[in-house]
Design an enzyme around this catalytic site. Structure first.
Site, PDB file in Angstrom:
ATOM      1  N   ASP A 190       0.818  -1.207   0.000  1.00 12.50           N
ATOM      2  CA  ASP A 190       0.000   0.000   0.000  1.00 12.50           C
ATOM      3  C   ASP A 190       0.853   1.259   0.000  1.00 12.50           C
ATOM      4  O   ASP A 190       0.486   2.272  -0.595  1.00 12.50           O
ATOM      5  CB  ASP A 190      -0.920   0.011   1.222  1.00 12.50           C
ATOM      6  CG  ASP A 190      -2.106  -0.926   1.059  1.00 12.50           C
ATOM      7  OD1 ASP A 190      -2.091  -1.748   0.126  1.00 12.50           O
ATOM      8  OD2 ASP A 190      -3.048  -0.837   1.867  1.00 12.50           O
ATOM      9  N   CYS A 217       1.268  -8.303   4.414  1.00 12.45           N
ATOM     10  CA  CYS A 217       0.799  -6.927   4.294  1.00 12.45           C
ATOM     11  C   CYS A 217      -0.722  -6.802   4.302  1.00 12.45           C
ATOM     12  O   CYS A 217      -1.447  -7.780   4.381  1.00 12.45           O
ATOM     13  CB  CYS A 217       1.441  -6.277   3.082  1.00 12.45           C
ATOM     14  SG  CYS A 217       3.196  -5.935   3.393  1.00 12.45           S
ATOM     15  N   ASP A 218      -1.160  -5.552   4.187  1.00 11.48           N
ATOM     16  CA  ASP A 218      -2.488  -5.128   4.614  1.00 11.48           C
ATOM     17  C   ASP A 218      -3.641  -5.995   4.123  1.00 11.48           C
ATOM     18  O   ASP A 218      -4.501  -6.397   4.905  1.00 11.48           O
ATOM     19  CB  ASP A 218      -2.746  -3.687   4.154  1.00 11.48           C
ATOM     20  CG  ASP A 218      -1.829  -2.682   4.812  1.00 11.48           C
ATOM     21  OD1 ASP A 218      -0.745  -3.086   5.266  1.00 11.48           O
ATOM     22  OD2 ASP A 218      -2.179  -1.495   4.859  1.00 11.48           O
ATOM     23  N   LYS A 219      -3.713  -6.262   2.836  1.00  8.05           N
ATOM     24  CA  LYS A 219      -4.874  -6.964   2.288  1.00  8.05           C
ATOM     25  C   LYS A 219      -4.634  -8.454   2.126  1.00  8.05           C
ATOM     26  O   LYS A 219      -5.579  -9.228   1.957  1.00  8.05           O
ATOM     27  CB  LYS A 219      -5.264  -6.361   0.930  1.00  8.05           C
ATOM     28  CG  LYS A 219      -5.404  -4.860   0.943  1.00  8.05           C
ATOM     29  CD  LYS A 219      -6.308  -4.376   2.067  1.00  8.05           C
ATOM     30  CE  LYS A 219      -6.324  -2.866   2.173  1.00  8.05           C
ATOM     31  NZ  LYS A 219      -5.040  -2.237   2.465  1.00  8.05           N
ATOM     32  N   GLU A 277      -6.749   4.718   0.586  1.00 10.15           N
ATOM     33  CA  GLU A 277      -6.359   5.263   1.884  1.00 10.15           C
ATOM     34  C   GLU A 277      -5.885   6.702   1.713  1.00 10.15           C
ATOM     35  O   GLU A 277      -5.105   7.001   0.810  1.00 10.15           O
ATOM     36  CB  GLU A 277      -5.240   4.428   2.505  1.00 10.15           C
ATOM     37  CG  GLU A 277      -5.679   3.040   2.899  1.00 10.15           C
ATOM     38  CD  GLU A 277      -4.571   2.212   3.521  1.00 10.15           C
ATOM     39  OE1 GLU A 277      -4.897   1.153   4.081  1.00 10.15           O
ATOM     40  OE2 GLU A 277      -3.399   2.621   3.448  1.00 10.15           O
ATOM     41  N   SER A 329      -4.828   4.828   6.217  1.00 12.35           N
ATOM     42  CA  SER A 329      -3.753   3.925   6.596  1.00 12.35           C
ATOM     43  C   SER A 329      -3.783   3.722   8.102  1.00 12.35           C
ATOM     44  O   SER A 329      -4.228   4.592   8.855  1.00 12.35           O
ATOM     45  CB  SER A 329      -2.410   4.537   6.182  1.00 12.35           C
ATOM     46  OG  SER A 329      -1.345   3.947   6.894  1.00 12.35           O
TER      47      SER A 329
END
EC number: 4.2.1.9
Length: 549
Positions: free
Chosen positions: A78, A119-121, A440, A466
């Site tokens: 991201d 990571c995020d997703k 974000e 974020s």
């Protein structure tokens, strides 16, 4: 075993022939087949070391008598995509991760799987796949990045984002900006604070889908490889015992995750992701659960961006199990983890090693949880704010709306000095369908912080933030502008009121006037192609986790 679908009986002779082409022996044909989902990537810092973690998982599977098969899916960073059109693909990538894992697991009839993600997703995507498939499954999160260091002070990626605004204000020199660029991210792992990736790793551990102390163990520690190896061994146990993901992903598990989230002061993105994972697990969960648990759970850990501590500090203090121990009286610890072990066992084997990092319930950072759900005529279906990274002076704010129809327009205005103290920046058409992709807003929020406006300017959006965002930033405003939410008809100069203690987000416009404006409103026309066009057509609102229909 489920893998018998492709390896048992005379009619499966051609299937076995193909497996033999992969090098399988007679002995391996009789053992559980375990998919090892590798998200290694050379362009994502959080994933650039996962090839080694994957090898450790495979070694553990072999040690326990299983047969590992490495398969791959995508990974996005991201931070690299931020404030570009590429960021529109970030949240949609969560669905792709879930779908691709489902596809390969079902097509090849694996008995279970381990996903190695950071990571995020990628973390919620793997959890969604586990819940959807309801097979024996486990997650290994890749571990946090170490903080960087500049002039003896610890720094991370968010410092680099905020430094852009500071540079534009003349607060730092070009040389200082470049040094921060060089030192903010010193190596592999998910960015060092309690940002989205690390928060979701913590949620995975609380849910019981990862091994003891997996979340906080840094990417650079040998313990990460030992945790990975142990996970490989235990997924074989889960297959043999018939323990599946939905045995673990119960409503009680999700409530515990939310409570720990509130204590950690985690990312607001957990609201989206936990709702989405729960939907896949057929577990009832709503914004009301977040609101209720936020009111009764103290915020215990002053983690970056809302405090001084990094994931390395949390690791040294005892990690997620130590936070759970502090909350033990309020958690459901008789449930099981992915290998059938009691969650209570995890808590009983740990202790809080640093009371500055993990505060006692009697002396919290804040009396209430780190995420608050807001409602009002600007957000009839809800919005969220991260109070863990908000000064109490901004718990109440009232000011004129300065309205933008995209992140780029808002960022240009902020960096151009067009925002005044007291303003409320409104960024709309950045929701799940409107973006599309619900980007974000880290660049504009970091710019406000870097320019010293985070204690006098609020930001309201139907987009996301974020996990590194701090300040009076309200996101996930629902319904979103593109779907005809009231935020679509906020006009320049309308007074917007934020009241965190009362859980309210209001625009000072009479209901009749809002309705009249909405009757004349039409969604903007834009050209969206490919995956994002399909995503726009199928995605639900943020209040439902932005899942696909």
């Amino acid at each position: 075993m489920r893998s018998g679908d492709i390896k048992e009986g005379v009619e499966r002779t051609p299937h076995r022939a193909l497996l033999r082409a992969c090098g399988l022996t007679d002995e391996e044909m009789d053992r559980p087949f375990v998919a090892v989902v590798n998200t290694y990537s050379e362009v994502v810092p959080g994933h650039m070391h996962l090839d080694k973690v994957t090898e450790a998982v495979k070694a553990g599977i072999r040690m326990a008598g299983g047969v590992p098969f490495e398969v791959e899916t995508i990974a996005l960073c991201d931070g690299i995509a931020m404030n570009t059109p590429g960021m529109k693909y970030s949240l949609p990538s969560r669905e792709l991760v879930a779908d691709t894992i489902e596809t390969v697991i079902e097509a090849h009839r694996f008995d279970g799987f381990v996903a190695i993600v950071s990571c995020d997703k990628m973390v919620p995507g793997a959890l969604m796949a586990a819940a959807r498939l309801d097979l024996p499954a486990a997650i290994v999160t890749g571990g946090p990045m170490e903080p960087g260091c500049v002039d003896g002070e610890r720094v991370d990626l968010i410092d680099a984002f905020e430094a852009v605004g500071a540079y534009e204000e003349g607060e730092i020199s070009e040389e200082e900006l470049e040094e921060l660029e060089q030192r903010a991210c010193p190596g592999p792992g998910s960015c060092a604070g309690m940002f989205t990736a690390n928060t979701m790793a913590c949620m995975t551990e609380v849910l019981g889908m990862s091994e003891f102390n997996c979340a906080a163990t840094p990417a650079t520690e040998a313990e990460k490889l030992r945790v990975a190896k142990l996970t490989g061994m235990r997924i074989v146990e889960a297959i043999e015992e018939g323990i599946t993901a939905r045995d673990v992903l119960t409503r009680e598990a999700f409530l515990d995750a939310i409570r720990v989230d509130m204590a950690l002061g985690g990312s607001t993105n957990t609201v989206l992701h936990l709702l989405a994972i729960a939907r896949e697990a057929d577990v009832e969960l709503s914004l009301d659960d977040f609101d209720e648990l936020s009111r009764e759970t103290p915020h215990l850990c002053a983690m970056r961006p809302g405090g001084p501590y990094t994931m390395r500090d949390l690791y040294e203090a005892g990690g997620v199990p130590a936070v759970m121990k502090e909350l033990a009286d309020d958690l459901h610890l008789d449930r099981i983890d992915f290998a059938g072990r009691s969650m209570r066992e995890r808590v009983e084997r740990t202790e809080v090693k640093d009371r500055e990092v993990i505060r006692p319930k009697e002396d919290p950072v804040h009396e209430e949880g780190g995420i608050v759900v807001l409602y009002g005529n600007l957000a009839p279906k809800g919005a969220v704010i991260k109070t863990a990274a908000l000064s109490e002076e901004m718990y109440e704010h009232e000011g004129p709306a300065v309205v933008f129809d995209s992140e780029e327009e808002a960022t240009e205005a902020i960096l151009g000095g067009d925002i005044d103290p007291g303003d409320v920046v409104v960024i709309r058409y950045e929701g799940p369908a409107g973006g599309p992709g619900m980007r974000e807003m880290l660049t504009p929020t970091a710019a406000l912080c870097g320019m010293g406006l985070d204690d006098s300017v609020a930001l309201v959006t139907d987009g996301r933030f974020s996990g590194g965002t701090r300040g009076p930033c309200v996101g996930h405003v629902s319904p979103e502008a593109y779907r005809g939410g009231p935020i679509a008809v906020v006009e320049e100069g309308d007074t917007i009121r934020l009241d965190v203690r009362e859980r309210r987000l209001e625009v000072d416009v009479e209901d009749e006037e809002l309705e009249a404006r909405l009757e004349e409103w039409e969604p903007p026309e834009d050209e969206v192609t490919g995956y994002l066009r399909r995503y726009r057509e199928l995605v639900r609102g943020a209040d439902e986790g932005a899942v696909l229909r």
